[in-house]
Design an enzyme around this catalytic site. Sequence first.
Site, PDB file in Angstrom:
ATOM      1  N   SER A 121       0.882  -1.175   0.000  1.00 12.17           N
ATOM      2  CA  SER A 121       0.000   0.000   0.000  1.00 12.17           C
ATOM      3  C   SER A 121       0.912   1.216   0.000  1.00 12.17           C
ATOM      4  CB  SER A 121      -0.866   0.004   1.259  1.00 12.17           C
ATOM      5  OG  SER A 121      -1.429   1.291   1.460  1.00 12.17           O
ATOM      6  N   TYR A 132      -1.580  -1.281  10.113  1.00 14.32           N
ATOM      7  CA  TYR A 132      -1.689  -1.572   8.665  1.00 14.32           C
ATOM      8  C   TYR A 132      -0.421  -1.105   7.943  1.00 14.32           C
ATOM      9  CZ  TYR A 132      -3.635  -1.459   3.916  1.00 14.32           C
ATOM     10  OH  TYR A 132      -3.857  -1.649   2.565  1.00 14.32           O
TER      11      TYR A 132
HETATM   12  N1  LIG Z   1      -8.617  -0.354  -1.794  1.00 13.00           N
HETATM   13  C1  LIG Z   1      -7.577   0.400  -1.491  1.00 13.00           C
HETATM   14  O1  LIG Z   1      -7.698   1.661  -1.412  1.00 13.00           O
HETATM   15  C2  LIG Z   1      -6.214  -0.210  -1.248  1.00 13.00           C
HETATM   16  C3  LIG Z   1      -5.125   0.662  -1.142  1.00 13.00           C
HETATM   17  C4  LIG Z   1      -3.864   0.129  -0.910  1.00 13.00           C
HETATM   18  C5  LIG Z   1      -3.685  -1.224  -0.790  1.00 13.00           C
HETATM   19  N2  LIG Z   1      -4.764  -2.070  -0.868  1.00 13.00           N
HETATM   20  C6  LIG Z   1      -4.498  -3.505  -0.708  1.00 13.00           C
HETATM   21  O2  LIG Z   1      -4.949  -4.182  -1.855  1.00 13.00           O
HETATM   22  C7  LIG Z   1      -5.370  -5.501  -1.488  1.00 13.00           C
HETATM   23  C8  LIG Z   1      -6.789  -5.731  -1.993  1.00 13.00           C
HETATM   24  O3  LIG Z   1      -7.620  -4.720  -1.448  1.00 13.00           O
HETATM   25  P1  LIG Z   1      -9.096  -4.455  -1.995  1.00 13.00           P
HETATM   26  O4  LIG Z   1      -9.368  -3.009  -1.809  1.00 13.00           O
HETATM   27  O5  LIG Z   1      -9.286  -5.069  -3.321  1.00 13.00           O
HETATM   28  O6  LIG Z   1      -9.915  -5.215  -0.853  1.00 13.00           O
HETATM   29  P2  LIG Z   1     -11.244  -6.120  -0.894  1.00 13.00           P
HETATM   30  O7  LIG Z   1     -12.112  -5.722  -2.044  1.00 13.00           O
HETATM   31  O8  LIG Z   1     -11.801  -6.065   0.478  1.00 13.00           O
HETATM   32  O9  LIG Z   1     -10.650  -7.566  -1.178  1.00 13.00           O
HETATM   33  C9  LIG Z   1      -9.915  -8.224  -0.199  1.00 13.00           C
HETATM   34  C10 LIG Z   1      -9.717  -9.660  -0.660  1.00 13.00           C
HETATM   35  O10 LIG Z   1      -8.930 -10.311   0.343  1.00 13.00           O
HETATM   36  C11 LIG Z   1      -9.606 -11.478   0.767  1.00 13.00           C
HETATM   37  N3  LIG Z   1      -9.357 -11.682   2.196  1.00 13.00           N
HETATM   38  C12 LIG Z   1      -9.679 -10.853   3.219  1.00 13.00           C
HETATM   39  N4  LIG Z   1      -9.286 -11.394   4.388  1.00 13.00           N
HETATM   40  C13 LIG Z   1      -8.697 -12.576   4.086  1.00 13.00           C
HETATM   41  C14 LIG Z   1      -8.097 -13.618   4.856  1.00 13.00           C
HETATM   42  N5  LIG Z   1      -8.036 -13.565   6.205  1.00 13.00           N
HETATM   43  N6  LIG Z   1      -7.606 -14.708   4.225  1.00 13.00           N
HETATM   44  C15 LIG Z   1      -7.670 -14.791   2.882  1.00 13.00           C
HETATM   45  N7  LIG Z   1      -8.236 -13.870   2.082  1.00 13.00           N
HETATM   46  C16 LIG Z   1      -8.748 -12.770   2.697  1.00 13.00           C
HETATM   47  C17 LIG Z   1     -11.081 -11.233   0.472  1.00 13.00           C
HETATM   48  O11 LIG Z   1     -11.699 -12.488   0.199  1.00 13.00           O
HETATM   49  P3  LIG Z   1     -12.898 -13.139   1.034  1.00 13.00           P
HETATM   50  O12 LIG Z   1     -13.476 -12.053   1.915  1.00 13.00           O
HETATM   51  O13 LIG Z   1     -13.833 -13.635  -0.012  1.00 13.00           O
HETATM   52  O14 LIG Z   1     -12.229 -14.223   1.796  1.00 13.00           O
HETATM   53  C18 LIG Z   1     -11.026 -10.408  -0.798  1.00 13.00           C
HETATM   54  O15 LIG Z   1     -10.961 -11.235  -1.931  1.00 13.00           O
HETATM   55  C19 LIG Z   1      -5.252  -5.585   0.034  1.00 13.00           C
HETATM   56  O16 LIG Z   1      -4.032  -6.207   0.360  1.00 13.00           O
HETATM   57  C20 LIG Z   1      -5.239  -4.123   0.457  1.00 13.00           C
HETATM   58  O17 LIG Z   1      -4.545  -3.945   1.671  1.00 13.00           O
HETATM   59  C21 LIG Z   1      -6.017  -1.588  -1.118  1.00 13.00           C
END
Ligand SMILES: NC(=O)c1ccc[n+]([C@@H]2O[C@H](COP(=O)([O-])OP(=O)(O)OC[C@H]3O[C@@H](n4cnc5c(N)ncnc54)[C@H](OP(=O)(O)O)[C@@H]3O)[C@@H](O)[C@H]2O)c1
Length: 265
Positions: A129, A142
């Site tokens: 991130s 985080y």
């Molecule tokens: N959105 C942002 O602004 C942002 C910014 C910077 C970095 N990120 C990073 O990008 C990545 C994806 O984020 P996103 O925004 O796409 O989030 P998201 O839509 O909430 O997706 C998160 C994914 O992770 C899975 N997950 C959650 N907890 C888990 C666990 N304990 N074990 C295995 N799988 C798990 C969820 O699957 P299930 O719930 O189906 O298990 C889902 O597929 C993350 O690492 C996040 O930190 C996001």
Amino acid sequence: MKPLAVVTGATSGIGRATALRLSGDYEVIGTGRDPSRIADPLPGVSYVALDLGNPESIRLCAEEILARGVPAVLVNNAGESQSGPFEELPREALERLFQVNVIGHVDLTQRLLPAMRAAGRGRVIMIGSMLGSFPLACRSSYVASKAALKGFAFAARSELAPFGVQLSVVEPGSIATGLSQRRTGYVDKRGPYAGEYATMLDRLNRNERSGIAPERVAEEIARAVAARRPRPLYACGSMARVVFPLARLLPLDAMLRLVARKHGP
Ligand SMILES: NC(=O)c1ccc[n+]([C@@H]2O[C@H](COP(=O)([O-])OP(=O)(O)OC[C@H]3O[C@@H](n4cnc5c(N)ncnc54)[C@H](OP(=O)(O)O)[C@@H]3O)[C@@H](O)[C@H]2O)c1
């Protein structure tokens, strides 16, 4: 036959967009904690259960992947987004976050690496991130988890390169995935940090809602995967192209103040 790509956390957001983006060139295995509950599975993507909080689930997931073939690409994307003032973060929340965001991905990667190394090729992408590079108050756990994942990746890069396995980090900025609704938070609502926490969260959620589409991150990930010489670090969203060079020019103190001002009162 197409080469195999694994995308963790492929049930929504960045992981789903990445699984879709890679599915043209790869046979994609996506993971989710309970694949039977995916309402709209992507055509051309098969799903395997993975709970990064559970070491046994990680072992079984790796076994299932290796039974299908040797991954050419592994995108460690799944993650928990956690907020809370440093002083008030409960130990069990910290342990869960580091298991899910850091140790779980290290464990899965370690289990797949011997086969990738023996094949003499592979791309591993750690999804960090931009907060891992630009720390923000009330997000210390985080921030630290993403910085830790980056530390593993940067240090292991030169270990793996001689075996044809390239390791990169992709740092997204604010991405509109709906993540705000799934973020875990720990704060004493009547405690000394309640005001700062509420302001930060309000800004953070607003930034996330107005962030770029997850498909843009998927494109950046695909770029890292396809690069002949992948860079250690890729970033997109939140004006990454301006912010990273600027941070190299500014004193650290000034950079931290700028980040705080963007999310503070
Ligand atoms: N959105 C942002 O602004 C942002 C910014 C910077 C970095 N990120 C990073 O990008 C990545 C994806 O984020 P996103 O925004 O796409 O989030 P998201 O839509 O909430 O997706 C998160 C994914 O992770 C899975 N997950 C959650 N907890 C888990 C666990 N304990 N074990 C295995 N799988 C798990 C969820 O699957 P299930 O719930 O189906 O298990 C889902 O597929 C993350 O690492 C996040 O930190 C996001």
